[in-house]
Design an enzyme around this catalytic site. Structure first.
Site, PDB file in Angstrom:
ATOM      1  N   SER A 179      -3.448   3.884   4.862  1.00 14.85           N
ATOM      2  CA  SER A 179      -4.611   3.491   4.062  1.00 14.85           C
ATOM      3  C   SER A 179      -5.232   2.249   4.687  1.00 14.85           C
ATOM      4  CB  SER A 179      -4.179   3.174   2.626  1.00 14.85           C
ATOM      5  OG  SER A 179      -5.208   2.481   1.944  1.00 14.85           O
ATOM      6  N   TYR A 198       1.009  -2.762  -3.147  1.00 17.58           N
ATOM      7  CA  TYR A 198       0.671  -1.479  -2.526  1.00 17.58           C
ATOM      8  C   TYR A 198       0.263  -1.681  -1.063  1.00 17.58           C
ATOM      9  CZ  TYR A 198      -1.904   2.900  -1.754  1.00 17.58           C
ATOM     10  OH  TYR A 198      -2.363   4.092  -1.262  1.00 17.58           O
TER      11      TYR A 198
END
Lengths: 458, 250
Positions: free
Chosen positions: B143, B156
């Site tokens: 990501s 995260y």
């Protein structure tokens, strides 16, 4: 104590440079070393490889063992009495031609490149420009020596005991055993030259018509311009030839009629960041090539090397297609299926597929080998960039047209069809599999092609 | 085996309920993949009907990202079902609320374990298999959150940063083995998992991610950004001074 053969792990592809896979590679020098390597292959199996001219994944075995058979060389034995030659399987067609020509003989069949080994040529049952007259290589083989996983090295011929192994090996893509030596009939010739007739053809109909009537020429092939549109679709340059006799040569050549030399131009650059071949460059090339060819020329004397192997002049020409590589699509359609042939060619033309190598030829009698490709009819071979958008669906559409018309694909060129299509195209596949299971009960011989097309049990 | 036009036969999806993962699988099935293994906790109970309708045979295996000891067995089970793994899509992950993580450190560590160390064991187990078979591709859903970690989702983001680095190292370790790793860096993708997150600029759909993966697999790319503009954008963002970066991210 036997010395273990040296292994290297290499990434391998076919001539099309697509879908690389890694394998351990050994280079056996004798039939005994071949048998030893097969016995020690390991769980992912083994396959023989020659000079790597199969376009797809026929000579690679992902995670397995690849036997580089170019080390299987040695003396070439010519028997002029019987008109046959015996050579180790790693001998290249080029070397065989060089050896034979200076002695006044020629190979019965040569494919479009001299860089194939005898073993590889047998495994693919190669054909040449004389297929319509002389059939494929298998028709000229007198005997084979084959190392099979089920036990040692066997000598088999086209008749009698072992004939089923012989015919399963001809065109068997290396999956029935590793050929270590072969004996084949040879052709007496007076010169190292060809007497060539050239015709420019304005349309596909005209090309087919001329080739249907070419029984007088042992060699014939038609280069086709697939980028030409409309009425010019299928226009081409047809060349037909005989081996020249001494009397055909101009006087200066008569002094040494058997002298010959392989042609050579600069090689393609080692790594191309992108392909040079696209619709525009190939279109320009095709137009130039077509226009430069004589409308009609008779009895031109040309060296055998340039007639049979023109592309060999540019070493590594496959790199011109760039890092994504190339796909060759070659099929044969039976006589009477000319409409399908025209439809496939139109499909390629419509897709703007930049092919500077599209070759059409008539095929003659086939041999009784279950996986041998040639059948009486028309064969077309087309090179296409692997990165061409929509290539997969385009070719799958052609596969269906071929199936409906009784056509088939050439396994030595294939890199993209599927198992069901091949099963339908090769109805004798189960018979071939039965021979294979007898000589290779543990499934040692396996290639990426065999896995992809499920030719062998998983 | 992958063929010369990029078609594959088998696909293993780690994270069998991931919307992005399933979109990638669907794309590969549309291109001809025929055997699909969905690996999810308790098995993929309710696989989408589209895959079967497109002609794929679906298999389901139990896979728990938080149990690294089981990962080698999960990969072996997939191999026993379909044979060689042509493409493995590594798409599992959890995306919680940063504020809740800050209030519950143990929960944050558990999420980080799924988002990072779970990929270490699963990725290494897959790599061992691909190395053995001499071919195959591992697609790792990283990501942009891991490219430069942001204040508002650093639990995260830091796990994705670890995953991204791991995947790049794994790719290099596989060089010459016939196997390869494709690192995928999407930006904000609206899915069930990200429903609670405020939308960000340059969003991408799961279908766009799938399309990027497909072309990356075909071209031999090592990294793809979705959308592509995020590549240069985040390269620039990495150069921003800290005080500015902190303020940009609330």
């Amino acid at each position: 104590m036997k010395r273990r053969q040296r292994e290297r792990t290499l990434l391998l592809t076919g001539w099309g440079r697509t879908a690389p896979t890694a394998a351990r590679v050994v280079r056996p020098r004798t039939a005994e070393q071949v048998a030893e390597a097969l016995a020690a292959a390991g769980p992912r199996g083994a396959i023989a490889r020659g000079l790597g001219r199969s376009y797809g994944d026929a000579a690679q075995a992902a995670g397995g063992l690849v036997l580089d058979c170019t080390g299987l060389t040695g003396p070439i034995r010519l028997d002029t009495e019987r008109g046959e030659v015996t050579a180790p399987a790693g001998t290249s067609t080029g070397r065989l031609i060089d050896h034979l020509l200076e002695r006044g003989w020629f190979v019965p069949v040569t494919p479009g490149t001299r860089h194939v080994t005898l073993g590889g040529a047998i495994a693919a049952d190669v054909h040449g420009k004389n297929h319509h007259a002389d059939s494929s290589l298998g028709a000229h083989l007198r005997s084979l020596t084959v190392a099979v996983p089920a036990g040692g090295v066997r000598r088999v011929g086209p008749d009698g005991d072992g004939a089923d192994l012989f015919w399963a090996t001809v065109g068997g893509m290396g999956l029935t055993g590793v050929v270590t030596e072969a004996t084949l009939s040879v052709l007496p010739v007076e010169t190292a030259h060809m007497k060539v007739d050239t015709d420019r053809t304005a349309s596909l109909e005209r090309s087919l018509e001329l080739m249907s009537a070419d029984s007088g020429h042992p060699y014939s092939v038609c280069w086709v311009d697939l980028l030409a549109k409309g009425a010019a679709m299928g226009r081409g340059v047809l060349t037909r030839a005989h081996h020249a006799r001494v009397a055909d040569l101009p006087p200066p050549l008569r002094r040494a009629p058997l002298r010959h030399r392989a042609a050579a131009l600069p090689a393609a650059p080692p790594e191309m960041p992108f392909g040079l071949l696209n619709r525009w460059s190939v279109g320009a090339f095709n137009t130039a090539y077509f226009s430069a060819a004589p409308r009609r020329r008779r009895s031109e004397v040309r060296p055998a090397a340039s007639f049979f192997h023109p592309l060999d002049a540019v070493r590594n020409w496959n790199r011109l297609y760039g890092p994504r590589g190339l796909v060759q699509y070659q099929f044969v359609l039976p006589l009477g299926a000319e409409d399908t042939l025209a439809a496939v060619m139109e499909g390629l033309s419509r897709a703007g597929a930049p092919s500077f190598l599209a070759v059409l030829k008539r095929m003659g009698e086939s041999v009784p080998a279950p996986l041998s490709f040639p059948r009486p009819g028309w064969t077309l071979a087309v090179d296409l960039p692997a990165g061409l958008p929509g290539l997969g669906p385009l070719l799958r559409g052609f596969d269906e047209m071929l199936l409906a018309a009784g056509g088939r694909l050439y396994l030595a060129k294939d890199s993209r069809t599927d198992a069901a299509t091949v099963r339908a195209m090769y109805p004798e596949l189960p018979a071939w599999q039965r021979v294979r299971e007898r000589v290779d009960p543990d499934g040692v011989l396996v290639s990426d092609l065999a896995r992809r097309l499920e030719l062998v049990r998983p | 085996m992958r063929d010369s036009t990029g078609r594959v036969r088998t696909v293993l999806l780690l994270g069998g309920r991931s919307e992005i993962g399933l979109a990638v699988v669907e794309r590969l099935v549309r291109d001809g993949a025929r055997e699909v293994v969905l690996a999810a906790r308790g098995g993929a109970a309710d696989p989408p009907g589209t895959l079967a309708a497109l002609g794929a045979t679906l298999h389901s295996v139990d896979f728990d990202a938080a149990l690294p000891d089981t990962h080698t067995a999960t990969v072996a089970e997939a191999v026993s079902l379909v044979g060689d793994l042509d493409v493995v899509v590594d798409a599992f992950g959890v995306l919680g609320e940063q504020s809740e993580y800050e209030a519950d450190p143990a929960a944050a560590a558990r999420a980080a374990a799924v988002n990072y160390t779970g990929h270490v064991s699963a990725g290494l187990a897959v790599a061992a298999r691909l190395r053995e078979q001499g071919h195959g591709a591992l697609v790792v859903l990283s990501s942009v959150a891991g490219v430069r970690v942001r204040r508002f989702n650093f639990v995260y983001g830091s796990a994705k940063a670890g995953l991204d680095g791991f995947a790049q190292g794994l790719a290099d370790s596989l060089h010459g083995s016939g196997a390869r790793v494709l690192v995928v860096r999407p930006g904000y993708v609206p899915t069930r998992m990200s429903a609670h997150v405020a939308p960000a600029p340059f969003p991408a759909t799961p279908g766009q991610v799938a399309e990027a993966v497909r072309s990356g697999l075909r071209s031999g790319a090592t990294t793809v950004w979705v959308p592509r503009v995020l590549g240069p954008l985040f390269t620039g963002m990495r150069l921003l001074p800290r005080p500015l970066w902190r303020r940009l991210n609330r």
